[in-house]
Design a protein around this motif. Structure first.
Motif, short mmCIF file in Angstrom:
data_model
loop_
_atom_site.label_atom_id
_atom_site.label_comp_id
_atom_site.label_asym_id
_atom_site.label_seq_id
_atom_site.Cartn_x
_atom_site.Cartn_y
_atom_site.Cartn_z
N PHE A 267 17.57 -12.57 11.01
CA PHE A 267 17.38 -13.66 11.96
C PHE A 267 17.45 -15.05 11.32
N PHE A 268 17.54 -15.12 9.99
CA PHE A 268 17.37 -16.41 9.36
C PHE A 268 18.63 -17.26 9.25
N ASP A 269 19.65 -16.89 10.05
CA ASP A 269 20.73 -17.85 10.27
C ASP A 269 20.46 -18.61 11.56
N ARG A 270 19.28 -18.37 12.14
CA ARG A 270 18.90 -19.01 13.40
C ARG A 270 18.08 -20.27 13.13
N PRO A 271 18.13 -21.22 14.05
CA PRO A 271 17.33 -22.44 13.87
C PRO A 271 15.88 -22.22 14.30
N PHE A 272 15.03 -23.17 13.93
CA PHE A 272 13.66 -23.18 14.38
C PHE A 272 13.50 -24.13 15.55
N GLU A 273 12.66 -23.77 16.50
CA GLU A 273 12.31 -24.63 17.61
C GLU A 273 10.81 -24.85 17.59
N THR A 274 10.36 -25.94 18.18
CA THR A 274 8.93 -26.22 18.25
C THR A 274 8.44 -25.99 19.67
N ILE A 275 7.46 -25.11 19.80
CA ILE A 275 6.85 -24.82 21.10
C ILE A 275 5.35 -25.09 20.99
N GLY A 276 4.87 -26.08 21.73
CA GLY A 276 3.46 -26.42 21.67
C GLY A 276 3.02 -26.87 20.29
N GLY A 277 3.94 -27.48 19.55
CA GLY A 277 3.61 -27.97 18.21
C GLY A 277 3.73 -26.92 17.12
N ALA A 278 4.04 -25.66 17.49
CA ALA A 278 4.16 -24.59 16.50
C ALA A 278 5.62 -24.23 16.29
N PRO A 279 6.08 -24.10 15.04
CA PRO A 279 7.48 -23.73 14.78
C PRO A 279 7.74 -22.29 15.16
N MET A 280 8.83 -22.07 15.89
CA MET A 280 9.22 -20.73 16.32
C MET A 280 10.66 -20.47 15.91
N LEU A 281 10.90 -19.28 15.36
CA LEU A 281 12.26 -18.89 14.99
C LEU A 281 13.02 -18.49 16.25
N LEU A 282 14.14 -19.14 16.48
CA LEU A 282 14.95 -18.84 17.66
C LEU A 282 15.79 -17.60 17.37
N ALA A 283 15.28 -16.43 17.71
CA ALA A 283 15.96 -15.17 17.39
C ALA A 283 17.20 -14.98 18.24
N LEU A 284 17.17 -15.43 19.50
CA LEU A 284 18.29 -15.26 20.41
C LEU A 284 18.29 -16.43 21.38
N ASP A 285 19.44 -17.02 21.58
CA ASP A 285 19.54 -18.19 22.45
C ASP A 285 20.68 -17.99 23.44
N SER A 286 20.57 -18.64 24.58
CA SER A 286 21.67 -18.62 25.53
C SER A 286 22.88 -19.27 24.86
N PRO A 287 24.00 -18.56 24.74
CA PRO A 287 25.12 -19.08 23.94
C PRO A 287 25.70 -20.39 24.47
N ILE A 288 25.81 -20.50 25.80
CA ILE A 288 26.44 -21.67 26.39
C ILE A 288 25.49 -22.23 27.45
N HIS A 289 24.92 -23.39 27.17
CA HIS A 289 23.96 -23.97 28.10
C HIS A 289 24.07 -25.49 28.06
N GLY A 290 23.35 -26.14 28.96
CA GLY A 290 23.35 -27.60 28.99
C GLY A 290 24.73 -28.17 29.26
N TRP A 291 25.05 -29.25 28.53
CA TRP A 291 26.35 -29.90 28.69
C TRP A 291 27.49 -29.00 28.26
N GLY A 292 27.21 -28.05 27.34
CA GLY A 292 28.23 -27.10 26.95
C GLY A 292 28.68 -26.25 28.12
N ALA A 293 27.72 -25.82 28.95
CA ALA A 293 28.06 -25.03 30.13
C ALA A 293 28.88 -25.86 31.13
N VAL A 294 28.55 -27.15 31.25
CA VAL A 294 29.31 -28.03 32.13
C VAL A 294 30.75 -28.17 31.63
#
Length: 491
Positions: A267-294
Motif C-alpha cells: 500500500f505504500f505507493d499510496r498517498p496519505f490523507e488527513t481525516i480529523g487531524g489524523a494521517p490516514m493511508l489512502l489504500a484505495l481511491d476513486s480513480p477518476i473524480h472531481g475535475w478529472g471526472a468532468v
C-alpha cells in the motif's frame, strides 16, 4: 564475545575520525541522481535539436518563434514521458520497452506539433522540418541514453555510483528487509551491514550481511562516509525509541527511512490523507473524480461525437459490406460488464456467420477462425468492427479509453477471467474503453492463457491507478499507429 561474534564495542571501523578533519562528502554522482538528470536531459535535447534544425532549415528569422515552439514541444515531451513512466526504469538498465515508450512519446509530441502548425497555418514549419527535427531529437536522446547506460554500467561494475545502505534492526523485521533488498539485486544500492543495540538477540549475519554493532558504531560509520542511507527496521510500538534513533541520526548528513511492517508494503505507493487531524493511508481511491471526472466526461462526449461524424462514411461502407457479404443483421449486440460491474449491451459490426453465433463469448476468436466472414476478417484486423461502440460512449456505457470489456463467458485455461486473475475485478472501477493502455502496448487478440490475461490486467490496472487526461489523449493519438504496426494478434 558471544560465539566468536564481535559486539558493538568490539567492531573495528578503523581509527576514530579526527575532530579537525572535514566530514566526508557523499558522492553526488550516483545512479539515483543520474536518473533525475535524465528528466532534464531528454527535453533539453529535444529543445536544442529543435533550435538547431530550425536555424539550419528555416534561417535566423523568427528566432523567438522558434524558441517558443521548441520549448513548448520539449515541455510536452517531458509530461508525456512522465505520464508513461519512462523514468521508472533506472538509467543503467537497457530495456526495449523504454525505447518503445520513448518512440511513442516523440511520435505523440511531433503529431501535436504538426496539428498545431496546421491549425495556425504556419507555413514556415514544413513536413521536412518536422521530420528532420524528429529524427535528430530521436538520435540525440537515444545516443545520450546509450552513452549513459554504458558509462553507468562500467562505473557500477567498478563499485562506483552505488548508495551504501545500512539496516538498523536485526530481528525478524530487519531480516525481512535485508532479504528483500538482496533478492532485488538492485545495482544502485549496496548493503554494507546491519546494526542493532540488542547484540545478544541478533545473529552474527543474515544472508551473508554481517552484524556491525549498535547505534554508536552506525553513527561513526555515517561520519566516515561508509553509510549513505539508513533503514530503521523496528516495530512500531516503541515510538520513543524510534524518535531517539532518528534524533541521533539527525546530526549527520544521512538519509533515514523507516520501514513499515512488510504486510503494508503493497500500500505504500499510496498517498496519505488527513481525516480529523489524523494521517490516514489512502489504500484505495476513486480513480477518476472531481475535475478529472468532468474532463473525462467532456473528452468522451465531444471526441466521440466528432469521430462519429468524421467516420460516418466509413461506418456506412462497413455496414453495406457486412450486409452484402453474408446477409443477416449488420450489428452484433452482446452483454458485457462495465463500470461497477453493471451489465450493458456492447455494439459491434457483425463479423461472424449468423449460424455460428456465440452470444456468451465462450469460444474466443482464433487465427483463421471458420466462424469469421471474409469482410469480418478485414474489419477485425483493422478494428473497424469496434467503431459502433462510439454509440456506447455517447450513451454513457463506455469511455473512449479504458480497459477493454470482455465477453461474460470467456475463459483462460478453463477458468472465468474473474477467477484466473486475482485483481481482475479492479478493472470495473472505471468505464470500459474502445481502446486502452494494454492495447497500445501490443496486447490485442486472444487471451487464452493466464499469462496473456495477467499481462493485460497489469496494464489495465496501471492505467487506472495512473489515470490523467493527458494519458487518455496520448493513448488516443497513438492508437492508429498501433493498429498499423502492432495488429498481428488481431483476428
Amino acid at each position: 564475545m558471544k560465539g566468536g561474534r564481535r559486539t558493538g564495542a568490539d567492531v573495528d571501523h578503523g581509527p576514530p575520525p579526527r575532530l579537525d578533519a572535514p566530514p566526508p562528502r557523499h558522492d553526488l554522482l550516483v545512479v539515483k541522481n543520474i536518473d533525475r538528470a535524465l528528466r532534464i536531459a531528454d527535453p533539453l535535447l529535444m529543445f536544442i535539436s529543435g533550435l538547431v534544425v530550425a536555424n539550419i532549415m528555416l534561417g535566423e528569422r523568427n528566432v523567438i518563434e522558434h524558441v517558443i515552439v521548441s520549448l513548448s514541444a520539449s515541455l510536452l515531451l517531458s509530461q508525456v514521458l512522465k505520464q508513461t513512466k519512462v523514468y521508472d526504469t533506472p538509467s543503467h538498465l537497457f530495456r526495449i520497452s523504454v525505447l518503445l515508450q520513448l518512440s511513442r512519446a516523440l511520435l505523440f509530441t511531433f503529431v501535436a506539433v504538426i496539428a498545431v502548425a496546421f491549425l495556425m497555418e504556419a507555413r514556415d514549419y514544413t513536413r521536412d522540418w518536422v521530420l528532420v527535427w524528429m529524427a535528430s531529437a530521436a538520435v540525440g536522446i537515444a545516443g545520450f541514453r546509450l552513452a549513459v547506460i554504458i558509462a553507468a554500467r562500467s562505473a557500477l561494475e567498478n563499485g562506483r555510483l552505488q548508495q551504501k545502505i545500512a539496516v538498523y534492526g536485526g530481528d525478524e523485521k530487519g531480516a525481512t528487509v535485508l532479504n528483500h533488498l538482496l533478492s532485488m539485486s538492485d545495482a544502485r544500492y549496496r548493503v554494507v551491514g546491519f546494526y542493532d543495540d540488542r547484540s545478544a538477540r541478533v545473529p552474527d549475519q543474515i544472508k551473508g550481511i554481517h552484524y556491525l554493532g549498535g547505534m554508536e558504531e552506525l553513527t561513526e560509520a555515517v561520519q566516515r562516509g561508509k553509510v549513505d542511507e539508513v533503514i530503521l527496521a523496528l516495530p512500531l510500538a516503541p515510538v520513543d525509541r524510534v524518535d531517539e534513533l532518528i534524533n541521533r541520526l539527525a546530526s549527520y548528513d544521512v538519509t533515514v527511512y523507516f520501514s513499515p511492517d512488510p504486510v503494508l508494503w503493497q500500500f505504500f505507493d499510496r498517498p496519505f490523507e488527513t481525516i480529523g487531524g489524523a494521517p490516514m493511508l489512502l489504500a484505495l481511491d476513486s480513480p477518476i473524480h472531481g475535475w478529472g471526472a468532468v474532463a473525462k466526461f467532456i473528452e468522451d462526449r465531444l471526441i466521440a461525437a466528432v469521430l462519429l461524424v468524421l467516420a460516418s462514411p466509413l461506418l456506412a461502407l462497413a455496414a453495406l459490406a457486412v450486409r452484402l457479404d453474408s446477409g443477416g443483421p449488420v450489428f452484433f449486440r452482446q452483454p458485457r460488464r462495465g463500470w461497477n460491474g453493471a451489465l450493458f449491451d456492447i455494439y459491434k459490426f457483425r463479423t461472424m456467420r449468423t449460424d455460428m453465433a456465440d452470444f456468451a463469448g465462450a469460444r474466443q476468436a482464433t487465427r483463421d477462425d471458420p466462424r469469421v466472414t471474409r469482410v469480418g476478417r478485414i474489419l477485425r484486423r483493422t478494428s473497424i468492427d469496434e467503431l459502433p461502440q462510439l454509440f456506447n460512449v455517447l450513451n454513457g456505457d463506455m469511455s473512449l479509453v479504458g480497459p477493454r470489456p470482455h465477453a461474460l463467458g470467456t475463459r483462460a485455461e478453463g477458468k472465468p477471467f474473474e477467477e484466473a486473475v486475482a485483481h481482475y475485478m479492479r478493472r470495473y472501477r472505471v468505464k470500459p474503453g474502445i481502446t486502452g493502455w494494454a492495447q497500445v502496448n501490443g496486447w490485442r487478440g486472444e487471451t487464452d492463457t493466464n499469462q496473456k490475461l495477467h499481462a493485460r490486467v497489469r496494464y489495465d490496472i496501471e492505467y487506472i491507478e495512473n489515470w490523467s487526461f493527458w494519458l487518455d489523449i496520448y493513448i488516443l493519438v497513438i492508437t492508429p499507429f498501433t493498429l498499423i504496426f502492432r495488429s498481428k494478434n488481431a483476428y
